[in-house]
Design an enzyme around this catalytic site. Structure first.
Site, PDB file in Angstrom:
ATOM      1  N   GLU A  48      26.015  54.258  11.756  1.00 19.70           N
ATOM      2  CA  GLU A  48      27.194  53.620  11.175  1.00 19.70           C
ATOM      3  C   GLU A  48      28.293  54.664  11.007  1.00 19.70           C
ATOM      4  OE1 GLU A  48      26.688  51.576   7.532  1.00 19.70           O
ATOM      5  OE2 GLU A  48      25.300  50.081   8.347  1.00 19.70           O
ATOM      6  N   GLN A 106      38.479  44.193  31.911  1.00 20.41           N
ATOM      7  CA  GLN A 106      38.027  42.821  31.645  1.00 20.41           C
ATOM      8  C   GLN A 106      39.212  42.020  31.103  1.00 20.41           C
ATOM      9  OE1 GLN A 106      34.144  42.450  29.668  1.00 20.41           O
ATOM     10  NE2 GLN A 106      33.845  44.650  29.958  1.00 20.41           N
ATOM     11  N   ASP A 181      43.883  50.144  47.078  1.00 22.28           N
ATOM     12  CA  ASP A 181      43.583  48.713  47.245  1.00 22.28           C
ATOM     13  C   ASP A 181      44.881  47.929  47.097  1.00 22.28           C
ATOM     14  OD1 ASP A 181      44.058  48.310  44.413  1.00 22.28           O
ATOM     15  OD2 ASP A 181      42.030  49.045  44.065  1.00 22.28           O
ATOM     16  N   LYS A 204      40.316  47.216  51.244  1.00 25.82           N
ATOM     17  CA  LYS A 204      38.849  47.249  51.248  1.00 25.82           C
ATOM     18  C   LYS A 204      38.295  45.845  51.113  1.00 25.82           C
ATOM     19  CE  LYS A 204      38.644  48.257  46.275  1.00 25.82           C
ATOM     20  NZ  LYS A 204      38.407  49.273  45.261  1.00 25.82           N
ATOM     21  N   ASP A 230      46.248  55.863  41.701  1.00 23.72           N
ATOM     22  CA  ASP A 230      45.555  54.770  41.015  1.00 23.72           C
ATOM     23  C   ASP A 230      45.546  55.063  39.524  1.00 23.72           C
ATOM     24  OD1 ASP A 230      44.308  52.336  40.845  1.00 23.72           O
ATOM     25  OD2 ASP A 230      42.518  52.903  41.980  1.00 23.72           O
ATOM     26  N   ASP A 234      36.462  55.943  38.262  1.00 22.83           N
ATOM     27  CA  ASP A 234      35.211  55.852  37.519  1.00 22.83           C
ATOM     28  C   ASP A 234      34.122  56.661  38.226  1.00 22.83           C
ATOM     29  OD1 ASP A 234      33.045  55.190  35.960  1.00 22.83           O
ATOM     30  OD2 ASP A 234      33.489  53.060  35.880  1.00 22.83           O
ATOM     31  N   THR A 238      34.905  54.699  45.786  1.00 21.70           N
ATOM     32  CA  THR A 238      36.004  54.131  46.569  1.00 21.70           C
ATOM     33  C   THR A 238      37.040  55.197  46.900  1.00 21.70           C
ATOM     34  OG1 THR A 238      35.706  51.953  45.545  1.00 21.70           O
ATOM     35  CG2 THR A 238      37.836  52.401  46.561  1.00 21.70           C
TER      36      THR A 238
END
Length: 340
Positions: A48, A106, A181, A204, A230, A234, A238
């Site tokens: 905690e 997300q 991309d 891609k 970019d 990560d 790519t």
């Protein structure tokens, strides 16, 4: 109402080096010592998180410096709990300085029965008492609309343009900016405009998640020094594959400019063995020892631009003025000489 005299900084454990750097830069700008508020952010045995602020913050303009990088959940909870501690201590205004906004990938439902976690995090931040957010290169611009409070999104491209014009002086005519991309074309185009370079795209296609079946280069990169641009790197799979494809299509050199170096798993090893001459990242995420030791990774500091942005917010002046490299030039003076 209590008169606010100076901005006050407080930091979690996510990136203390950047927090200290921002404090130093603000001290230079203010001509007086600006330190971090004395506080402890610790964990009980069951993990905690516990926060205790040792200084009076009543009525003060508080800035919490805390990227929500790995471990994302711990760092996010630290941010929320620090904010709650400040709010209950009657802080005048609380701004979250989140150099790297976790969960930003997300940002939409890609398939049935999945969450939009970026919106959930935005709700949690608002509920914790934070009244403004300062961040850099959000993965998706629409995330600003997830908040019902002001969000200032800084851009790394003006800092990168200063770096490029310094390190590639005399070679700018041979530059080609490349988006890895289709989704990142807007970001790459912005940097290409700043340095007066043409734009190419690596398209891609995936057979299944995590596996790239085919990469196609859109644009003539033969004889060019390619700069892949970019926001997030990560695992670097790519990125390294895109560099190989560019070399195969005739590029003379490949360098990469990435805002947030997540660099998880085998990323550093891949970059070390890659055909890329260099990978330039910012310190929005605290670099690991492996990242610091990697010979072809270079780190550009963000403390100067964040320090100025915090002062502009505190003064009630424009933050968007920091979107131009002409404005940032004096802020980064001494690091980059004039790129005439």
């Amino acid at each position: 109402m209590v008169t606010v005299t100076e901005p006050k900084l407080i930091a979690g454990n996510a990136n203390p080096g950047l927090a200290r750097g921002i404090a130093r830069r603000m001290s230079m700008h203010r001509g007086m010592s600006v330190g971090l508020v004395d506080a402890r952010v610790e964990r009980f045995n069951d993990q905690e998180i516990f926060v205790e602020v040792y200084e009076n913050v009543r009525g003060e303009d508080m800035f919490i410096i805390q990227p929500t990088s790995n471990p994302a959940n711990d760092n996010l909870m630290e941010l929320l709990i620090i904010s709650d501690a400040l709010r209950r201590s009657s802080a005048g205004r609380i701004t979250a300085v989140i150099p790297y906004f976790g969960y930003a990938r997300q940002d939409r439902r890609t398939k049935a029965r999945t969450p939009i976690t970026a919106k959930l995090v935005a709700n949690m931040i608002a509920e914790a008492g934070i009244e403004r957010v300062l961040t850099m290169d959000l993965h998706a611009a629409q995330i600003q609309g997830f908040f019902d409070l002001p969000v200032d999104n800084l851009y790394a491209s003006p800092v990168f343009s200063l770096d490029i014009m310094h390190h590639f002086r005399g070679r700018l005519d041979d530059m080609m900016v490349v988006s890895p991309d289709v989704g990142g074309v807007g970001r790459a185009r912005e940097l290409a405009k700043r340095i007066g370079a043409p734009l190419a795209i690596v398209d891609k296609r995936r057979e299944k998640a995590g596996e790239i079946a085919e990469m196609t280069v859109i644009g003539d990169v033969a004889g060019k020094t390619c700069l892949i641009v970019d926001d997030i790197c990560d695992t670097a799979g790519t990125l390294c594959k895109a560099a190989e494809i560019l070399i195969e299509h005739g590029a003379t050199e490949v360098h990469s400019y990435i805002t947030h170096g997540v660099l998880s798993g085998p990323a550093v090893e891949r970059i070390t063995k890659s055909v890329m001459k260099s990978l330039v990242i910012t310190d929005s995420i605290e670099p690991s020892e492996a990242v610091k030791a990697c010979p072809n990774i270079r780190i550009v500091p963000t403390a100067p631009v964040f320090a100025q942005a915090i002062l502009n917010i505190w003064n009630g002046t424009s933050v968007s003025s920091l979107f131009e490299h002409e404005t940032l030039g004096p802020i980064y003076e001494g690091m980059y000489t004039s790129a005439a």
